[in-house]
Write a protein that holds these residues in place. Structure first.
Motif, PDB file in Angstrom:
ATOM      1  N   ASN A  33       0.831  -1.201   0.000  1.00 42.87           N
ATOM      2  CA  ASN A  33       0.000   0.000   0.000  1.00 42.87           C
ATOM      3  C   ASN A  33       0.870   1.257   0.000  1.00 42.87           C
ATOM      4  O   ASN A  33       0.617   2.217   0.726  1.00 42.87           O
ATOM      5  CB  ASN A  33      -0.965   0.000   1.192  1.00 42.87           C
ATOM      6  CG  ASN A  33      -2.088   0.998   1.021  1.00 42.87           C
ATOM      7  OD1 ASN A  33      -2.480   1.319  -0.101  1.00 42.87           O
ATOM      8  ND2 ASN A  33      -2.584   1.524   2.124  1.00 42.87           N
ATOM      9  N   GLU A  39       3.061   4.644  -1.349  1.00 43.09           N
ATOM     10  CA  GLU A  39       2.744   5.914  -1.985  1.00 43.09           C
ATOM     11  C   GLU A  39       3.682   6.147  -3.162  1.00 43.09           C
ATOM     12  O   GLU A  39       4.728   5.509  -3.266  1.00 43.09           O
ATOM     13  CB  GLU A  39       2.902   7.053  -0.980  1.00 43.09           C
ATOM     14  CG  GLU A  39       1.975   6.935   0.223  1.00 43.09           C
ATOM     15  CD  GLU A  39       2.196   8.077   1.200  1.00 43.09           C
ATOM     16  OE1 GLU A  39       1.369   9.007   1.198  1.00 43.09           O
ATOM     17  OE2 GLU A  39       3.204   8.034   1.931  1.00 43.09           O
ATOM     18  N   GLU A  65      -2.767   6.225 -10.970  1.00 42.15           N
ATOM     19  CA  GLU A  65      -3.734   6.369  -9.873  1.00 42.15           C
ATOM     20  C   GLU A  65      -4.819   5.294  -9.950  1.00 42.15           C
ATOM     21  O   GLU A  65      -5.178   4.687  -8.933  1.00 42.15           O
ATOM     22  CB  GLU A  65      -4.373   7.761  -9.893  1.00 42.15           C
ATOM     23  CG  GLU A  65      -3.463   8.850  -9.428  1.00 42.15           C
ATOM     24  CD  GLU A  65      -4.058  10.238  -9.491  1.00 42.15           C
ATOM     25  OE1 GLU A  65      -3.549  11.120  -8.772  1.00 42.15           O
ATOM     26  OE2 GLU A  65      -5.039  10.469 -10.239  1.00 42.15           O
ATOM     27  N   THR A  66      -5.302   5.039 -11.142  1.00 44.30           N
ATOM     28  CA  THR A  66      -6.323   3.995 -11.335  1.00 44.30           C
ATOM     29  C   THR A  66      -5.758   2.626 -10.974  1.00 44.30           C
ATOM     30  O   THR A  66      -6.418   1.829 -10.303  1.00 44.30           O
ATOM     31  CB  THR A  66      -6.829   4.012 -12.790  1.00 44.30           C
ATOM     32  OG1 THR A  66      -7.400   5.295 -13.063  1.00 44.30           O
ATOM     33  CG2 THR A  66      -7.866   2.925 -13.017  1.00 44.30           C
ATOM     34  N   ILE A  81      -3.290   1.809  -8.904  1.00 42.92           N
ATOM     35  CA  ILE A  81      -2.960   1.587  -7.485  1.00 42.92           C
ATOM     36  C   ILE A  81      -4.072   2.041  -6.545  1.00 42.92           C
ATOM     37  O   ILE A  81      -3.943   1.914  -5.325  1.00 42.92           O
ATOM     38  CB  ILE A  81      -1.619   2.241  -7.098  1.00 42.92           C
ATOM     39  CG1 ILE A  81      -1.693   3.768  -7.160  1.00 42.92           C
ATOM     40  CG2 ILE A  81      -0.490   1.685  -7.958  1.00 42.92           C
ATOM     41  CD1 ILE A  81      -0.469   4.466  -6.581  1.00 42.92           C
ATOM     42  N   CYS A  82      -5.159   2.556  -7.122  1.00 41.73           N
ATOM     43  CA  CYS A  82      -6.347   2.967  -6.348  1.00 41.73           C
ATOM     44  C   CYS A  82      -6.012   3.994  -5.263  1.00 41.73           C
ATOM     45  O   CYS A  82      -6.521   3.912  -4.140  1.00 41.73           O
ATOM     46  CB  CYS A  82      -7.045   1.757  -5.734  1.00 41.73           C
ATOM     47  SG  CYS A  82      -7.607   0.558  -6.948  1.00 41.73           S
ATOM     48  N   LYS A  83      -5.157   4.940  -5.609  1.00 40.16           N
ATOM     49  CA  LYS A  83      -4.865   6.029  -4.679  1.00 40.16           C
ATOM     50  C   LYS A  83      -4.257   7.197  -5.436  1.00 40.16           C
ATOM     51  O   LYS A  83      -3.783   7.040  -6.547  1.00 40.16           O
ATOM     52  CB  LYS A  83      -3.967   5.589  -3.535  1.00 40.16           C
ATOM     53  CG  LYS A  83      -2.563   5.234  -3.895  1.00 40.16           C
ATOM     54  CD  LYS A  83      -1.603   5.057  -2.718  1.00 40.16           C
ATOM     55  CE  LYS A  83      -2.237   4.434  -1.515  1.00 40.16           C
ATOM     56  NZ  LYS A  83      -1.288   4.154  -0.444  1.00 40.16           N
ATOM     57  N   LYS A  84      -4.283   8.345  -4.797  1.00 46.28           N
ATOM     58  CA  LYS A  84      -3.730   9.565  -5.365  1.00 46.28           C
ATOM     59  C   LYS A  84      -2.219   9.436  -5.539  1.00 46.28           C
ATOM     60  O   LYS A  84      -1.525   8.930  -4.662  1.00 46.28           O
ATOM     61  CB  LYS A  84      -4.053  10.747  -4.440  1.00 46.28           C
ATOM     62  CG  LYS A  84      -3.498  12.062  -4.888  1.00 46.28           C
ATOM     63  CD  LYS A  84      -4.400  12.713  -5.892  1.00 46.28           C
ATOM     64  CE  LYS A  84      -3.899  14.128  -6.202  1.00 46.28           C
ATOM     65  NZ  LYS A  84      -3.802  14.382  -7.605  1.00 46.28           N
ATOM     66  N   VAL A  85      -1.733   9.869  -6.685  1.00 45.01           N
ATOM     67  CA  VAL A  85      -0.309   9.920  -6.967  1.00 45.01           C
ATOM     68  C   VAL A  85       0.118  11.382  -6.855  1.00 45.01           C
ATOM     69  O   VAL A  85      -0.483  12.256  -7.481  1.00 45.01           O
ATOM     70  CB  VAL A  85       0.003   9.384  -8.379  1.00 45.01           C
ATOM     71  CG1 VAL A  85       1.433   9.673  -8.780  1.00 45.01           C
ATOM     72  CG2 VAL A  85      -0.288   7.883  -8.447  1.00 45.01           C
ATOM     73  N   GLN A  86       1.125  11.635  -6.053  1.00 47.18           N
ATOM     74  CA  GLN A  86       1.619  12.992  -5.920  1.00 47.18           C
ATOM     75  C   GLN A  86       2.583  13.278  -7.070  1.00 47.18           C
ATOM     76  O   GLN A  86       3.164  12.361  -7.655  1.00 47.18           O
ATOM     77  CB  GLN A  86       2.299  13.176  -4.574  1.00 47.18           C
ATOM     78  CG  GLN A  86       1.312  12.999  -3.409  1.00 47.18           C
ATOM     79  CD  GLN A  86       1.936  13.335  -2.089  1.00 47.18           C
ATOM     80  OE1 GLN A  86       2.560  14.380  -1.927  1.00 47.18           O
ATOM     81  NE2 GLN A  86       1.769  12.438  -1.117  1.00 47.18           N
TER      82      GLN A  86
END
Length: 150
Positions: free
Chosen positions: A70, A72, A114-115, A117-122
């Protein structure tokens, strides 16, 4: 499309003394784009980023992926990855895509990741003078060129 993936304990991007991205455990991804890059290049690299088993498991063996831990991600556009250095001492960046081509591909790359990994990418900011700080964990650094799939 070339990427440099660095496994990090922490990473950040600062622009004009303003921290715009800051992560702990995860990946710092430097992205270099050329004119003929396509969605196929993006999809290939995003699959690699999400699924490469470069994070340690409970036995300290690299068996886990970004998805498993999980983690980042920060993605930073870096045209210098496309430098040609065969002749002389001044790198040529003629292969690097111009902003009119590179910006939409960069934005699409981030959205596709982002799609996946199902999370926001900085991110950093395309074309800005950025200060990138990282604590490379391992060190683990992997270079992938989407044109060398075979």
């Amino acid at each position: 499309m070339k990427i440099v993936i660095q496994r990090v304990s922490r990473a950040s991007v600062t622009i004009s003394n303003n921290k715009v991205a800051d992560i702990k455990n995860g990946l710092l991804v430097l992205l270099g784009i050329v004119d003929d890059d396509t969605q196929e290049d993006i999809n290939f690299l995003v699959r690699k980023i999400a699924n490469l088993r470069i994070f340690n498991d409970e036995n300290e063996v690299m068996n886990n992926s970004l998805l498993d831990v999980n983690g980042e991600v920060i993605v930073v556009s870096q045209f210098t990855l496309q430098a040609a250095t065969k002749k002389g001492n001044r790198p040529s960046y003629i292969k690097a895509a111009k902003p009119v081509i590179a910006i939409p591909l960069y934005e699409n790359f981030v959205q596709t990741l982002e799609t996946a990994i199902c999370k926001k990418v900085q991110t950093g900011e395309f074309g800005a003078d950025m200060k990138v700080e990282l604590l490379n964990d391992g060190p683990v650094t992997i270079i992938i060129d989407s044109k060398n799939k075979e």
